[in-house]
Design a protein around this motif. Sequence first.
Motif, mmCIF file in Angstrom:
data_model
loop_
_atom_site.group_PDB
_atom_site.id
_atom_site.type_symbol
_atom_site.label_atom_id
_atom_site.label_comp_id
_atom_site.label_asym_id
_atom_site.label_seq_id
_atom_site.Cartn_x
_atom_site.Cartn_y
_atom_site.Cartn_z
ATOM 1 N N LEU A 36 0.864 -1.172 0.000
ATOM 2 C CA LEU A 36 0.000 0.000 0.000
ATOM 3 C C LEU A 36 0.905 1.227 0.000
ATOM 4 O O LEU A 36 1.776 1.366 0.864
ATOM 5 C CB LEU A 36 -0.896 0.017 1.236
ATOM 6 N N VAL A 37 0.719 2.103 -0.972
ATOM 7 C CA VAL A 37 1.537 3.305 -1.099
ATOM 8 C C VAL A 37 0.725 4.515 -0.649
ATOM 9 O O VAL A 37 -0.411 4.707 -1.098
ATOM 10 C CB VAL A 37 2.005 3.519 -2.551
ATOM 11 N N VAL A 38 1.299 5.312 0.243
ATOM 12 C CA VAL A 38 0.685 6.571 0.652
ATOM 13 C C VAL A 38 1.599 7.690 0.175
ATOM 14 O O VAL A 38 2.752 7.785 0.611
ATOM 15 C CB VAL A 38 0.488 6.651 2.177
ATOM 16 N N ALA A 39 1.091 8.518 -0.733
ATOM 17 C CA ALA A 39 1.862 9.632 -1.285
ATOM 18 C C ALA A 39 1.416 10.926 -0.628
ATOM 19 O O ALA A 39 0.258 11.338 -0.780
ATOM 20 C CB ALA A 39 1.671 9.709 -2.799
ATOM 21 N N ALA A 40 2.328 11.550 0.116
ATOM 22 C CA ALA A 40 2.049 12.840 0.755
ATOM 23 C C ALA A 40 2.689 13.922 -0.113
ATOM 24 O O ALA A 40 3.914 14.055 -0.141
ATOM 25 C CB ALA A 40 2.613 12.870 2.165
ATOM 26 N N GLU A 46 -2.592 12.058 -0.724
ATOM 27 C CA GLU A 46 -3.072 13.107 0.164
ATOM 28 C C GLU A 46 -2.170 14.336 0.012
ATOM 29 O O GLU A 46 -0.974 14.214 -0.270
ATOM 30 C CB GLU A 46 -3.051 12.655 1.627
ATOM 31 N N GLU A 47 -2.748 15.504 0.213
ATOM 32 C CA GLU A 47 -1.927 16.710 0.232
ATOM 33 C C GLU A 47 -1.071 16.745 1.486
ATOM 34 O O GLU A 47 0.102 17.131 1.444
ATOM 35 C CB GLU A 47 -2.816 17.950 0.162
ATOM 36 N N PHE A 48 -1.637 16.295 2.604
ATOM 37 C CA PHE A 48 -0.912 16.324 3.875
ATOM 38 C C PHE A 48 -1.411 15.202 4.773
ATOM 39 O O PHE A 48 -2.613 14.956 4.873
ATOM 40 C CB PHE A 48 -1.118 17.671 4.583
#
Length: 423
Positions: free
Chosen positions: A294-298, A317-319
């Motif tokens: 699972l990749v979370v890109a901030a 997500e932006e933040f």
Amino acid sequence: MSRVIVASVPLAGHVFPMIQIAGDLVAAGHDVTVVTGERFTDLAERAGARMRPLSGKAAFDDRRLNELFPARVSLPPGPAMLVHDFSHVFGDPIPDQHALLQELLAEDPDSVVVGDLMFLGVLPSMHGAGIRPRRWISVGITPVYYPSDDTTPFGPAPAPDGTDQVEANRGFNAGLAGAVSGASQYIEDIVHSVGGTGLSFPNIFASLYHEPDVLAQLTVPEFEFPRSDLPEGLIQFVGPLTPAVPEGWEPPAWWPELDGTRPVVVVSQGTLANGDLSELIEPTLEALADQDVLVVAALGRPIADLDVEVPANVIVEEFVPFSQLLPRADVFVTNGGYGSTQQALAAGVPVVVAGETEDKPSTAARVGLLELGVDLHTQRPKPDQITEAVRHLLDTASYRERVTRVAEAYRKVDGPRMIRDLI
């Protein structure tokens, strides 16, 4: 209670930790004034401090660096860019920074200045120009660049067979200092132009550490190259600061997916070098699209700025507060921001680093040479490089074991208390 001036150049990566320090000092009962760019006024006031915004050349907007410093755009990473930044991003603001500090010191000459390492407007008053603060505490928010016989800012220098390692390190350090000597002279001239006398910056990488009364470095020795010749007491290692969770933040709807059923990879380009998401964010999404992760890109910027199709295993997500996200991660992919990299290590998370600008190569070198992750030695990695690095960290237990030991060192320090004690 002391009157404290917390000063920062108006670069977000510098301002955020300094505002955090200001808030902690307010909570401890000190009378705090923040000096930085006007756009950070709300942050300063929410920390309970007064705000005195910079003006003139000191008041640049870090979101418009390429527009404000057009010569910088064409410069390659390395000495040429360092000379430009030391001279113009950090040197040119000195007179305006100094003028504002003198106004504040005239109100209370007994004030203490706590400033980020690159806020150089304190130098004139330390060399006879106007009122000198009672104490100048500089805060190292970038890796230590102090030259040593044991290392360079990027680790021990290459030493061919038969070459003495100490001589190799000395040669590299001398060459680096010589390459940026123009910036040293530039800063000397600016300080002298506003009335300072006797400032000598023969080696800017050493002088920056000797000028303040004390240097509080936001790291632990375990994330530094050993220096047996570091002068005793020159640097106080106080550990990194853990940013507070923004008021009102609630975990998003996808948060339950961080349940450990598959590895979590977090990717970010930080708050400054995120103008081109094709450097790291986009190739990371491509690299891991077919992986069981699972990749979370901030992004640190609007989601609409992402110019690729988002794979099914990616959350954008932006933040997201890293203090909440990184303890749930298995790998952190970053361009090498000093603060965020250490947040990952403090959470026990190995790191993939791809960065070549500002202080990022120095951060990346520490990650690679201390074997806390993988240094890709590029700012624009190919997707297959990222895939290989992430898989290597996920499949090699020794990285997490080493990072776990460093995380324990982070847990043993109390940076805010140590900085309060220096006041």
